[in-house]
Write a protein that holds these residues in place. Sequence first.
Motif, PDB file in Angstrom:
ATOM      1  N   THR A 109      77.543  24.401   0.874  1.00 46.22           N
ATOM      2  CA  THR A 109      76.565  23.177   0.762  1.00 46.22           C
ATOM      3  C   THR A 109      76.493  22.383   2.330  1.00 46.22           C
ATOM      4  O   THR A 109      75.591  21.846   2.732  1.00 46.22           O
ATOM      5  N   GLY A 110      77.676  22.635   2.930  1.00 44.78           N
ATOM      6  CA  GLY A 110      77.791  22.133   4.520  1.00 44.78           C
ATOM      7  C   GLY A 110      76.743  22.697   5.145  1.00 44.78           C
ATOM      8  O   GLY A 110      75.907  21.938   6.133  1.00 44.78           O
ATOM      9  N   VAL A 111      76.473  23.847   4.991  1.00 51.16           N
ATOM     10  CA  VAL A 111      75.365  24.669   5.965  1.00 51.16           C
ATOM     11  C   VAL A 111      74.213  24.297   5.378  1.00 51.16           C
ATOM     12  O   VAL A 111      73.106  24.131   6.368  1.00 51.16           O
ATOM     13  N   LEU A 112      74.039  23.987   4.189  1.00 49.23           N
ATOM     14  CA  LEU A 112      72.731  23.536   3.585  1.00 49.23           C
ATOM     15  C   LEU A 112      72.302  22.292   4.288  1.00 49.23           C
ATOM     16  O   LEU A 112      71.187  22.121   4.748  1.00 49.23           O
ATOM     17  N   GLU A 113      73.274  21.412   4.244  1.00 45.79           N
ATOM     18  CA  GLU A 113      73.039  19.880   4.720  1.00 45.79           C
ATOM     19  C   GLU A 113      72.438  20.052   6.110  1.00 45.79           C
ATOM     20  O   GLU A 113      71.786  19.398   6.683  1.00 45.79           O
ATOM     21  N   ASP A 114      73.552  21.018   7.108  1.00 45.17           N
ATOM     22  CA  ASP A 114      73.053  21.016   8.381  1.00 45.17           C
ATOM     23  C   ASP A 114      71.705  21.622   8.500  1.00 45.17           C
ATOM     24  O   ASP A 114      70.807  20.959   9.492  1.00 45.17           O
ATOM     25  N   CYS A 115      71.113  22.596   7.637  1.00 50.75           N
ATOM     26  CA  CYS A 115      69.844  22.889   7.910  1.00 50.75           C
ATOM     27  C   CYS A 115      68.943  21.980   7.734  1.00 50.75           C
ATOM     28  O   CYS A 115      67.832  21.854   8.168  1.00 50.75           O
ATOM     29  N   LEU A 116      69.137  21.213   6.523  1.00 51.41           N
ATOM     30  CA  LEU A 116      68.224  20.070   6.137  1.00 51.41           C
ATOM     31  C   LEU A 116      67.871  19.012   7.203  1.00 51.41           C
ATOM     32  O   LEU A 116      66.616  18.811   7.360  1.00 51.41           O
ATOM     33  N   GLN A 117      69.109  18.958   7.999  1.00 50.00           N
ATOM     34  CA  GLN A 117      68.901  18.012   9.205  1.00 50.00           C
ATOM     35  C   GLN A 117      67.743  18.628  10.137  1.00 50.00           C
ATOM     36  O   GLN A 117      67.187  17.732  10.486  1.00 50.00           O
TER      37      GLN A 117
END
Length: 382
Positions: free
Chosen positions: A317-325
Amino acid sequence: MRFRHADGSLVHLAYCTNVHPAEDLEGVIAQLDGCSSLVRKELDVRVLGVGLWLAHSLADRLAKSTVALNRLRRALDRNGLEVVTLNGFPYAGFHDRVVGKKVYTPDWTEPERLRYTLDLIDVLAKLMPRDAAYGSISTLPLAWRTPWSKERDAAARQAFDRIQVRLAQVETNTGRRIRVAVEPEPGCILEMVPQATHWLTPYAGPARIGLCLDTCHLAVQFEDPADSFATMAAAGVEVVKSQVSAALHVPDPGDAEARRLLEEFAEPKFLHQTREWGGPGVDNLDEVDQLSGRAAWRVHFHVPVHAQPRPPLTSTTGVLEDCLQHLVGGEHPLTQHLESETYTWSVLPDGPTNQQELAEGIAAELAWLRDRITGLGLEEVK
């Protein structure tokens, strides 16, 4: 769901209906009247986005029959559902007992794949809301990695050139802008962002053909989000759509409890490509003994984004949140289509046992994503 970016752009969030098994019109309508309607009610939103998966036989029927298409449209309307994106990756049989590598057939060298995608273009042009900036269709990254050749690559290129012509015709004839998004996936011809970007460079610019960024796939390959977005920007390749999903992460494959829990995810239906940090990869979880186990593993198993697996396993999920940014947190959104694509609910350890539990799980994922999107400064459109 809809969100307004600070620049005025409308960003759509949907959930992908490939989590549901039906492949005929009656079954799809039943899913919309059932689970999709329940998800919307759980979220208490006026309009819920659904990323429809239509098997090839149904896409063909809808493209040819106004009566059938109107039945589908009425089902969407009465349940407060809208469609701006279609998942055109699985052709059929996505809920067979064993799917495996069948999901990559027919590939982009075969006429059936082209006909299917042309049907989806026609259907989406008639279903999408008039105020959507564009509609999107995600598709497979050409083919599974073998066999491949210059001749097969040329055949795929010819098919995409025909797609580009059809997209232009549809826009001229209907005023609806449809875009096709190639989705890199581990083990395929285009499995990482640099490969996909290179292949898509001829379509760069304000494009009708671009990339579908699946954040689970990017994480499995241990790709760095910042580097990936920089690569796309340098080539002018656009993110048409993003599937905002999470992969299974094994911090220490030598941990006996981690390996025991991992066995619960080793189910036979879907392919679960696994990669080792800094090392090789295998095509499925039953092959992980070929890996060294001396560094972290990531597994192509779409896990719910709102709930971490049992420790010591985690998710990306950390990668997901980074991508959302990167995707929607900047001065302008890099895409206007976000899609939750956790299709693995039926094979999850301790997964939902009925439609109500499934709807609650999907709604919880969308609520989690909504919180992250609004946290980036976007305003939910009620």
